[in-house]
Design a protein around this motif. Structure first.
Motif, mmCIF file in Angstrom:
data_model
loop_
_atom_site.group_PDB
_atom_site.id
_atom_site.type_symbol
_atom_site.label_atom_id
_atom_site.label_comp_id
_atom_site.label_asym_id
_atom_site.label_seq_id
_atom_site.Cartn_x
_atom_site.Cartn_y
_atom_site.Cartn_z
ATOM 1 N N LEU A 243 0.960 -0.957 -0.061
ATOM 2 C CA LEU A 243 -0.347 -0.139 0.137
ATOM 3 C C LEU A 243 0.797 1.237 0.024
ATOM 4 N N ALA A 244 2.569 0.826 0.551
ATOM 5 C CA ALA A 244 3.247 2.355 0.767
ATOM 6 C C ALA A 244 2.878 2.946 -0.992
ATOM 7 N N ILE A 245 3.437 1.978 -1.617
ATOM 8 C CA ILE A 245 3.750 2.080 -2.741
ATOM 9 C C ILE A 245 2.696 2.176 -3.616
ATOM 10 N N VAL A 246 1.227 2.394 -3.254
ATOM 11 C CA VAL A 246 0.577 3.191 -4.218
ATOM 12 C C VAL A 246 0.527 4.204 -3.738
ATOM 13 N N ALA A 247 0.402 4.715 -2.063
ATOM 14 C CA ALA A 247 0.549 5.544 -2.071
ATOM 15 C C ALA A 247 1.459 6.892 -2.736
ATOM 16 N N ARG A 248 2.143 5.966 -3.062
ATOM 17 C CA ARG A 248 3.534 6.798 -3.258
ATOM 18 C C ARG A 248 3.139 7.219 -4.584
ATOM 19 N N LEU A 249 2.141 6.590 -5.757
ATOM 20 C CA LEU A 249 1.850 6.250 -6.895
ATOM 21 C C LEU A 249 0.858 7.903 -6.805
ATOM 22 N N GLU A 251 0.341 9.809 -4.848
ATOM 23 C CA GLU A 251 0.868 11.067 -5.180
ATOM 24 C C GLU A 251 0.826 11.776 -5.877
ATOM 25 N N LEU A 252 1.766 11.053 -6.925
ATOM 26 C CA LEU A 252 2.569 11.138 -8.317
ATOM 27 C C LEU A 252 0.904 11.404 -9.809
ATOM 28 N N ALA A 253 0.378 11.067 -9.002
ATOM 29 C CA ALA A 253 -0.583 10.446 -10.189
ATOM 30 C C ALA A 253 -2.057 12.742 -9.924
ATOM 31 N N ALA A 254 -1.960 12.610 -9.109
ATOM 32 C CA ALA A 254 -2.973 13.786 -8.096
ATOM 33 C C ALA A 254 -2.036 15.048 -9.408
ATOM 34 N N GLN A 255 -0.840 14.977 -9.160
ATOM 35 C CA GLN A 255 0.589 16.267 -9.745
ATOM 36 C C GLN A 255 -0.626 15.977 -11.476
ATOM 37 N N LYS A 256 -0.110 15.086 -11.580
ATOM 38 C CA LYS A 256 -0.557 15.441 -12.929
ATOM 39 C C LYS A 256 -2.304 15.275 -14.061
ATOM 40 N N GLY A 257 -3.628 14.934 -12.426
ATOM 41 C CA GLY A 257 -4.339 14.480 -12.687
ATOM 42 C C GLY A 257 -5.241 14.305 -13.440
ATOM 43 N N VAL A 258 -4.654 12.897 -13.280
ATOM 44 C CA VAL A 258 -4.875 11.357 -13.657
ATOM 45 C C VAL A 258 -5.565 10.304 -12.231
ATOM 46 N N THR A 259 -5.780 9.298 -12.282
ATOM 47 C CA THR A 259 -6.264 8.207 -11.774
ATOM 48 C C THR A 259 -4.618 7.905 -11.201
ATOM 49 N N ALA A 260 -4.575 7.185 -10.411
ATOM 50 C CA ALA A 260 -3.110 6.051 -10.092
ATOM 51 C C ALA A 260 -2.991 4.663 -10.932
ATOM 52 N N ILE A 306 8.217 7.777 -11.883
ATOM 53 C CA ILE A 306 7.441 6.254 -11.524
ATOM 54 C C ILE A 306 7.955 5.670 -11.178
ATOM 55 N N ASP A 307 9.243 5.202 -11.958
ATOM 56 C CA ASP A 307 9.983 4.364 -11.007
ATOM 57 C C ASP A 307 10.788 4.466 -10.012
ATOM 58 N N ALA A 308 10.816 6.065 -9.759
ATOM 59 C CA ALA A 308 11.649 5.458 -7.881
ATOM 60 C C ALA A 308 10.494 5.535 -7.207
ATOM 61 N N ALA A 309 8.603 5.734 -7.730
ATOM 62 C CA ALA A 309 7.797 5.778 -6.411
ATOM 63 C C ALA A 309 7.662 3.808 -6.142
ATOM 64 N N ALA A 310 8.138 3.419 -7.476
ATOM 65 C CA ALA A 310 8.097 1.648 -7.426
ATOM 66 C C ALA A 310 8.905 1.196 -8.040
ATOM 67 N N PRO A 311 9.536 1.034 -7.051
ATOM 68 C CA PRO A 311 10.857 0.169 -7.702
ATOM 69 C C PRO A 311 11.124 -0.864 -7.422
ATOM 70 N N ALA A 312 11.692 -1.459 -8.831
ATOM 71 C CA ALA A 312 11.609 -3.133 -9.057
ATOM 72 C C ALA A 312 12.325 -3.379 -7.748
ATOM 73 N N GLY A 313 11.011 -4.571 -7.193
ATOM 74 C CA GLY A 313 11.612 -5.754 -6.417
ATOM 75 C C GLY A 313 11.634 -5.346 -5.624
ATOM 76 N N GLU A 314 10.994 -3.897 -5.308
ATOM 77 C CA GLU A 314 9.815 -4.395 -3.798
ATOM 78 C C GLU A 314 9.033 -4.524 -3.079
ATOM 79 N N VAL A 315 8.263 -4.273 -4.631
ATOM 80 C CA VAL A 315 6.745 -5.745 -3.330
ATOM 81 C C VAL A 315 7.127 -6.050 -2.955
ATOM 82 N N ALA A 316 6.403 -6.481 -2.267
ATOM 83 C CA ALA A 316 6.140 -7.927 -0.896
ATOM 84 C C ALA A 316 5.325 -8.688 -1.902
#
Length: 330
Positions: A243-249, A251-260, A306-316
């Protein structure tokens, strides 16, 4: 009509985003056939051509459902119809994968009957049968091409060596495997081999089974019969970390005016012109939301963020339970 661009999977031209139909019959709790058919028709009206199913989804129900949708006047001509075979068991039974030549033909004939069509545009082996040489399976699939029952061939969840052997037997148009911001194991070896061999990539679950949309904060939200209740990424401990990854996404999505979800899907769309994701939905509202991601422009800076918000290998957690993981990248 839509301005949906097209992409190529090998020699096959399809819409840049397809529609995964599995959830209309299988895996995500109860569904409504009429609502699903309405969504398929809406997708075709919006320029989606690639419809994806399998003989396994709903133990044949999904193919019958798509057959009903395509039986409406003019609809079959709008669709590039993809289905799969290989699971010889029914839902709920022990997994049996078959890729032997006799089964290939039997499965295809049964799919053609359920779909109510005279040919399948893209026919996939759903999982690799490790007890049958891939050359035998693909050789039998190639016979179906010669007979006009199938137009193009694909594999699903196949490893790099399997892809090479398969391509030496008959051209392979597409590899369908899981690929998204939280499933990136293809990047190291399999995707480069696809590109070397001219095989397109069709990512399923490009939204992480809906998780990357931000709609799910607890497993309590999943209905009885929903596969996600038992998948490791959604279990306690792992869920909170993911969920922490989704929260970062978000935040980025809100800046672009789109959904996560749109941001996560646009990231997949930006992984190459040979990548055609097939997000699944039963509802027209989400179909239309997903399609906006096909034309959402992301800059190099956006992609890096986006890569920084959801880095490869960080998913649990693994994407499937241990039993199912044995059948991926075969």
């Amino acid at each position: 009509m839509s301005n949906l661009p097209t992409r190529r999977l090998g020699a096959l031209t399809v819409s840049a985003q397809g529609l995964g139909c599995m959830g209309m019959s299988h895996g995500f709790g109860p569904s409504d056939d009429e609502q699903s058919i309405g969504t398929i028709h809406r997708a075709l009206d919006l320029g989606v051509t690639l419809l994806d199913t399998s003989d396994f989804y709903g133990s044949g129900h999904n193919e019958e459902l798509i057959g009903r949708a395509l039986a409406a006047p003019g609809r079959r001509e709008q669709a590039v119809l993809a289905t799969k075979f290989g699971f010889a068991n029914k839902l709920g039974e022990p997994v049996e994968i078959r890729g032997d030549a006799a089964y290939v033909r039997q499965a295809c004939e049964a799919s053609l009957r359920r779909l109510g069509v005279d040919h399948i545009d893209l026919y996939y082996l759903h999982r690799v049968d490790r007890d049958v040489p891939i050359e035998e399976t693909v050789g039998a699939m190639a016979e179906l091409v010669k007979e006009g029952k199938v137009r193009h061939l694909g594999l699903s969840e196949a490893g790099a060596d399997t892809l090479r052997k398969a391509c030496a037997t008959h051209p392979i148009a597409a590899l369908q495997s899981e690929f998204s911001l939280w499933t990136r194991d293809l990047e190291a070896e399999i995707l480069p081999v696809c590109r070397e061999l001219g095989i397109g990539l069709v990512p399923f679950s490009p939204l992480g089974r809906g998780f990357l949309t931000g709609a799910y904060k607890s497993t309590e939200q999943f209905q009885e019969g929903d596969l996600r209740r038992s998948q490791p990424r959604f279990t306690d401990g792992n869920l909170e970390r993911n969920l922490a990854i989704v929260a970062r996404l978000e935040e980025l999505a809100a800046q672009k005016g789109v959904t996560a979800g749109q941001l996560a899907l646009a990231w997949v769309q930006h992984q190459g012109d040979d990548v055609v994701p097939i997000p699944g939905t039963r509802r027209q509202k989400y179909l239309e939301e997903n399609l906006k991601a096909a034309t959402l422009e992301l800059s190099a800076d956006d992609l890096a963020a986006i890569d920084a918000a959801a880095p490869a290998g960080e998913v649990a957690g693994d994407r499937y339970d241990a039993g199912s993981m044995k059948f991926v990248n075969g």
